[in-house]
Design a protein around this motif. Structure first.
Motif, mmCIF file in Angstrom:
data_model
loop_
_atom_site.group_PDB
_atom_site.id
_atom_site.type_symbol
_atom_site.label_atom_id
_atom_site.label_comp_id
_atom_site.label_asym_id
_atom_site.label_seq_id
_atom_site.Cartn_x
_atom_site.Cartn_y
_atom_site.Cartn_z
ATOM 1 N N LEU A 1 0.850 -1.186 0.000
ATOM 2 C CA LEU A 1 0.000 0.000 0.000
ATOM 3 C C LEU A 1 0.882 1.230 0.000
ATOM 4 O O LEU A 1 1.746 1.376 0.864
ATOM 5 C CB LEU A 1 -0.899 0.006 1.231
ATOM 6 N N ARG A 2 0.664 2.118 -0.955
ATOM 7 C CA ARG A 2 1.400 3.377 -1.035
ATOM 8 C C ARG A 2 0.384 4.514 -0.961
ATOM 9 O O ARG A 2 -0.543 4.568 -1.767
ATOM 10 C CB ARG A 2 2.185 3.477 -2.336
ATOM 11 N N ALA A 3 0.589 5.422 0.001
ATOM 12 C CA ALA A 3 -0.342 6.534 0.191
ATOM 13 C C ALA A 3 0.436 7.837 0.264
ATOM 14 O O ALA A 3 1.520 7.880 0.849
ATOM 15 C CB ALA A 3 -1.150 6.331 1.471
ATOM 16 N N CYS B 1 -4.122 10.048 -1.916
ATOM 17 C CA CYS B 1 -4.170 9.033 -2.962
ATOM 18 C C CYS B 1 -3.558 7.753 -2.404
ATOM 19 O O CYS B 1 -2.500 7.806 -1.770
ATOM 20 C CB CYS B 1 -3.368 9.470 -4.177
ATOM 21 N N VAL B 2 -4.209 6.634 -2.654
ATOM 22 C CA VAL B 2 -3.692 5.351 -2.188
ATOM 23 C C VAL B 2 -3.728 4.369 -3.350
ATOM 24 O O VAL B 2 -4.738 4.259 -4.051
ATOM 25 C CB VAL B 2 -4.517 4.783 -1.017
ATOM 26 N N THR B 3 -2.613 3.684 -3.560
ATOM 27 C CA THR B 3 -2.583 2.586 -4.531
ATOM 28 C C THR B 3 -2.170 1.320 -3.787
ATOM 29 O O THR B 3 -1.421 1.366 -2.816
ATOM 30 C CB THR B 3 -1.596 2.837 -5.688
ATOM 31 N N ALA B 4 -2.693 0.214 -4.255
ATOM 32 C CA ALA B 4 -2.328 -1.091 -3.709
ATOM 33 C C ALA B 4 -1.767 -1.924 -4.846
ATOM 34 O O ALA B 4 -2.360 -1.997 -5.926
ATOM 35 C CB ALA B 4 -3.545 -1.774 -3.090
ATOM 36 N N GLU C 1 -10.751 11.563 1.326
ATOM 37 C CA GLU C 1 -10.797 12.909 1.881
ATOM 38 C C GLU C 1 -10.670 12.779 3.394
ATOM 39 O O GLU C 1 -11.486 12.114 4.038
ATOM 40 C CB GLU C 1 -12.107 13.614 1.519
ATOM 41 N N MET C 2 -9.628 13.382 3.939
ATOM 42 C CA MET C 2 -9.339 13.312 5.366
ATOM 43 C C MET C 2 -9.436 14.717 5.938
ATOM 44 O O MET C 2 -9.100 15.692 5.270
ATOM 45 C CB MET C 2 -7.941 12.729 5.596
#
Length: 132
Positions: free
Chosen positions: A72-74, A87-90, A108-109
């Motif tokens: 997981l990359r965020a 943005c998050v990619t797995a 959205e945080m």
């Protein structure tokens, strides 16, 4: 090696407890893992309490079988008054196979105070990387 503020990398092993009846990562479990990565990336940038306000554009691109690792990359892509877009990619990682992007989403945080109310993000709180 430390990641720049506002970014995070996590690894999870897809075990049977995370799988659906097809033997692949259950979508609800995937969402939980991506949300955790988004939370950690946002909190690492602003050093405040964070809550999730919404998820958009969540795409499941390929199934992830039991036994694969999920990388997981965020990263925070936008900072507003009290909110951030993360943005998050797995990526699926299995021995002998190339990394494959399997999930991507946008979270959205929102920075909040101890009572859970939105608070302004102080730009001086944001840690930026400096070149040596």
């Amino acid at each position: 090696m430390t990641s720049p503020s506002g970014t995070v990398e996590l690894r999870e092993l897809v075990l049977p407890a995370l799988a659906n009846h097809h033997g692949t990562l259950f979508a609800g479990q995937a969402l939980q893992l991506l949300a955790k990565a988004a939370f950690l990336a946002a909190r690492s940038l602003v050093h405040r309490e964070i809550v999730m306000a919404g998820v958009s554009g969540l795409d499941f691109l390929a199934p992830v079988p039991v036994g694969h690792q999920l990388l997981l990359r965020a990263w925070v892509s936008r900072v507003g008054r009290s909110s951030m877009t993360v943005c998050v990619t797995a990526l699926a990682d299995a021995p002998g196979l190339p990394l494959e992007k399997v999930i991507q989403g946008f979270f959205e945080m929102v920075a909040v105070d101890p009572s859970g109310r939105p608070v302004s993000i102080d730009c001086s709180d944001i840690q930026t990387e400096t070149s040596p």
